[in-house]
Design a protein around this motif. Structure first.
Motif, PDB file in Angstrom:
ATOM      1  N   CYS A   1      48.079 -15.211 -24.793  1.00  0.00           N
ATOM      2  CA  CYS A   1      46.954 -16.073 -24.451  1.00  0.00           C
ATOM      3  C   CYS A   1      47.472 -17.343 -23.779  1.00  0.00           C
ATOM      4  O   CYS A   1      48.289 -18.072 -24.352  1.00  0.00           O
ATOM      5  N   THR A   2      47.005 -17.607 -22.566  1.00  0.00           N
ATOM      6  CA  THR A   2      47.466 -18.769 -21.820  1.00  0.00           C
ATOM      7  C   THR A   2      47.060 -20.066 -22.495  1.00  0.00           C
ATOM      8  O   THR A   2      47.845 -21.018 -22.560  1.00  0.00           O
ATOM      9  N   LYS A   3      45.830 -20.121 -23.011  1.00  0.00           N
ATOM     10  CA  LYS A   3      45.371 -21.347 -23.676  1.00  0.00           C
ATOM     11  C   LYS A   3      46.201 -21.652 -24.912  1.00  0.00           C
ATOM     12  O   LYS A   3      46.631 -22.785 -25.126  1.00  0.00           O
ATOM     13  N   GLY A   4      46.403 -20.644 -25.746  1.00  0.00           N
ATOM     14  CA  GLY A   4      47.187 -20.861 -26.960  1.00  0.00           C
ATOM     15  C   GLY A   4      48.620 -21.248 -26.640  1.00  0.00           C
ATOM     16  O   GLY A   4      49.215 -22.076 -27.323  1.00  0.00           O
ATOM     17  N   HIS A   5      49.174 -20.657 -25.584  1.00  0.00           N
ATOM     18  CA  HIS A   5      50.553 -20.935 -25.196  1.00  0.00           C
ATOM     19  C   HIS A   5      50.701 -22.324 -24.604  1.00  0.00           C
ATOM     20  O   HIS A   5      51.649 -23.053 -24.913  1.00  0.00           O
ATOM     21  N   ASP A   6      49.762 -22.723 -23.754  1.00  0.00           N
ATOM     22  CA  ASP A   6      49.877 -23.990 -23.037  1.00  0.00           C
ATOM     23  C   ASP A   6      49.311 -25.184 -23.803  1.00  0.00           C
ATOM     24  O   ASP A   6      49.786 -26.310 -23.622  1.00  0.00           O
ATOM     25  N   ARG A   7      48.295 -24.955 -24.628  1.00  0.00           N
ATOM     26  CA  ARG A   7      47.585 -26.087 -25.240  1.00  0.00           C
ATOM     27  C   ARG A   7      47.808 -26.234 -26.738  1.00  0.00           C
ATOM     28  O   ARG A   7      47.460 -27.255 -27.318  1.00  0.00           O
TER      29      ARG A   7
END
Length: 227
Positions: free
Chosen positions: A186-192
């Motif tokens: 998940c991009t959101k979980g990884h980045d944020r």
């Protein structure tokens, strides 16, 4: 307006815009300026960009857009001068006219087009400096390391996975993209960070094989070929 000491662009994080009869000026927003200095200090000391973003979100610091922070908001693009760490205004240098937005007549979408460097308007504005020169140079040294004379990274980014951007996280609905060579994450979980999404990952080989089997069984049939 720029020649007269006013601004010709929009709002920049760390500043407020004040207007008078002649035009608009930037003034430092001390609350946001504190976080600008905090970010630069963390980057200068070698902290991973993701960890900086995680801590900003965990502390509930509003991002420039008012929502949660992402790595792109901090790192941005060194080539385009976007992102907190590439904004030269924090070092007391105002740059205007480095790009323009052009609307595609067919799609109606606006596209950013970079202008040649000789068209840029550059002014020293020491009264708007937020980050001291030593910290600014340490951050630039870290970001510019490994870049060629054109400012581009010498190493090429690996090719995207088959289903990157197509799949969605079951927790937050964000896109799943390639996480290394073995997983979709998940991009959101990884980045944020976990305060935005607890994160999700799934094996690439198994999922690719499963999705391709669905396509093969549902599309590559004699009945579909005759349609």
């Amino acid at each position: 307006q720029v020649d007269r000491g006013y601004i010709a662009g929009g709002k920049s994080y760390g500043y407020d815009i004040v207007k008078d009869e002649a035009g608009s000026r930037y003034v430092i927003n001390e609350e946001q300026a504190h976080w600008v200095r905090w970010i630069f200090q963390k980057v200068a000391n070698g902290y991973p960009f993701r960890h900086i973003v995680f801590e900003l979100n965990a502390r509930g610091v509003p991002s420039p857009r008012g929502d949660s922070w992402a790595v792109s908001a901090v790192y941005g693009s060194p080539l385009k001068g976007s992102g907190i760490v590439n904004n030269q205004l924090y070092a007391g240098c105002y740059i205007w006219n480095r790009s323009q937005w052009i609307k595609d007549p067919d799609t109606g979408k606006r596209q950013r087009v970079d202008r040649p460097r000789h068209e840029w308007r550059v002014q020293d504005v020491p009264e708007l400096r937020i980050v001291d020169q030593e910290t600014w140079e340490r951050v630039r040294a870290r970001i510019d390391a490994g870049r060629g004379a054109d400012g581009k990274k010498r190493a090429q980014r690996p090719r995207s996975a088959l289903l990157s951007g197509v799949l969605r996280c079951p927790h937050c609905g964000g896109p799943l993209n390639s996480g290394g060579t073995t997983q979709y994450i998940c991009t959101k979980g990884h980045d944020r960070g976990p305060t935005v999404c607890p994160g999700f990952s799934v094996g690439r080989k198994r999922l690719d094989r499963r999705m391709l089997s669905v396509v093969r069984d549902g599309v590559l049939t004699d009945d579909v070929a005759q349609m």
